[in-house]
Design a protein around this motif. Structure first.
Motif, PDB file in Angstrom:
ATOM      1  N   GLN A  57      36.653  32.689  28.906  1.00  0.00           N
ATOM      2  CA  GLN A  57      36.019  31.431  29.318  1.00  0.00           C
ATOM      3  C   GLN A  57      36.461  31.040  30.730  1.00  0.00           C
ATOM      4  N   TYR A  58      37.785  31.123  30.976  1.00  0.00           N
ATOM      5  CA  TYR A  58      38.299  30.722  32.279  1.00  0.00           C
ATOM      6  C   TYR A  58      37.867  31.704  33.361  1.00  0.00           C
ATOM      7  N   TYR A  61      34.363  31.040  34.232  1.00  0.00           N
ATOM      8  CA  TYR A  61      34.308  29.805  35.015  1.00  0.00           C
ATOM      9  C   TYR A  61      34.674  30.089  36.474  1.00  0.00           C
ATOM     10  N   ARG A  64      31.809  31.986  38.240  1.00  0.00           N
ATOM     11  CA  ARG A  64      30.691  31.128  38.645  1.00  0.00           C
ATOM     12  C   ARG A  64      31.066  30.338  39.883  1.00  0.00           C
ATOM     13  N   LYS A  68      29.328  30.619  43.739  1.00  0.00           N
ATOM     14  CA  LYS A  68      28.788  29.474  44.488  1.00  0.00           C
ATOM     15  C   LYS A  68      29.428  29.407  45.862  1.00  0.00           C
TER      16      LYS A  68
END
Lengths: 87, 267
Positions: A57-58, A61, A64, A68
């Motif tokens: 999950q981390y 994250y 992503r 960006k």
């Protein structure tokens, strides 16, 4: 040599790192290029040691977030990045 | 407001106990005759380790405004300042506070708190969206899809009177009713199961509603090109008229109806 096969997530992290280095090469001054390269490489190496391999999950994250930031960096108006250490 | 915190740790979840924070927070102004209601709010922080959790907060409804946003602001001000959520206009016009309240997508500023204090209200972020922190989700994909339909007026011929407005009859303007009111809150798109399973390829009810808004605009001259651009197996035809979008829209719009209008025009 990396004999073991890299997982999909590891490949994504490596391609993001490559993307950052390529973006750094497109910047005008050598000084800017070096700065971006050092900041990005310290960040990636720090995370590779601190973040647990199984904490998907981390890691997703961070991927992503990284994508960006890479999109922002790729634009020709962006000259360099800087980072501040707060203790 | 440390004086108001309940110091004991409710031991339902061992990982919470290990973090040594009180897992139930009560308003410091809890007095006799207060109408306490429990809110279960989704919490996740990228920096702290662990999985996302539902944290309990107890509020006195007599001391709080009627809407869910009032409760969230009160919790942030008095109990837990780390609770993170988007909000702006507090009147249902900006679409920032879109979240999932008791299973239904809606705007926190327009959803009334259910006054039945025995029921627990569960507040979670918009479903099937990447979470940045607590109730804040990543809307970039949603905004990129809106951008991809080119939501601006496109003309081939200049205006009849150069420099002046392009005129439109009242009947033509009425065709845009039910579409121009969309505030891009993402409640509809995130309630669509088809959008959950194909978020990158399916445009979603909000973007398609706006696509229809520009297709139906009499002043726009690129209607054929707009219809061809979305005439795609994935972009448009992932819609199977589930119509969860019409149910979720906090402004009372019907994106499903607009999508079927586009499908009719495609024939």
């Amino acid at each position: 040599m990396g004999a073991t096969k890299l997982s999909g997530m590891q490949k994504q992290v490596l391609s993001l790192y490559r993307g950052f280095l390529r973006a750094a090469r497109s910047k005008p001054t050598t000084e800017d290029r070096k700065r971006i390269q050092t900041i990005v490489s310290t960040e990636f190496r720090k995370n590779s040691k601190e973040v647990d391999r199984k904490n998907f999950q981390y890691i997703e994250y961070l991927l992503r977030l990284g994508h960006k930031q890479l999109d922002q960096l790729k634009s020709p108006d962006m000259v360099s990045i800087s980072s501040v250490k707060i203790n | 407001m440390a004086s108001g915190l309940v110091g004991r740790v409710v031991g339902t979840n061992p990982s919470r106990a290990a973090r040594l924070i009180p897992s139930r927070w009560t308003s410091s102004k809890a007095v006799v005759g207060a109408k306490l209601k429990t809110f279960q709010i989704y919490r996740w922080n990228a920096d702290s380790p662990g999985k996302p959790e539902l944290q309990d907060y107890q509020l006195d409804l007599k001391d709080c405004g009627p809407m869910v946003l009032d409760a969230l602001i009160k919790i942030t001000n008095e109990m837990d300042p780390s609770l993170t959520f988007r909000r702006s206009c507090r009147e249902g016009m900006c679409g920032s506070c879109a979240m999932n309240i008791d299973g239904c997508n809606g705007l926190a500023c327009l959803t009334k708190i259910e006054s039945e204090s025995s029921k627990v209200t569960t507040i979670t972020p918009l479903p099937h969206m990447f979470v940045i922190k607590d109730l804040v989700v990543d809307m970039t994909n949603f905004y990129n899809q809106y951008k991809s339909i080119e939501p601006w007026l496109k003309r081939k011929t200049p205006a009849s009177v150069p420099g002046k407005e392009i005129l439109q009859s009242k009947k033509d303007r009425a065709k845009l009713d039910g579409m121009y009111e969309c505030i891009l809150c993402a409640c509809c798109s995130t309630s669509c199961p088809s959008y959950w399973w194909n978020p990158e390829s399916y445009l979603g009810p909000a973007a398609l509603l706006h696509a229809n808004r520009w297709i139906s605009d009499s002043r726009d001259e690129y209607t054929k090109e707009r219809l061809e651009a979305i005439n795609d197996e994935f972009k448009l035809y992932r819609c199977h008229t589930i119509l969860n979008c019409a149910r979720a829209c906090p402004k009372g719009l019907n994106p499903g109806k607009q999508i079927s209008h586009i499908k009719q025009l495609q024939k």
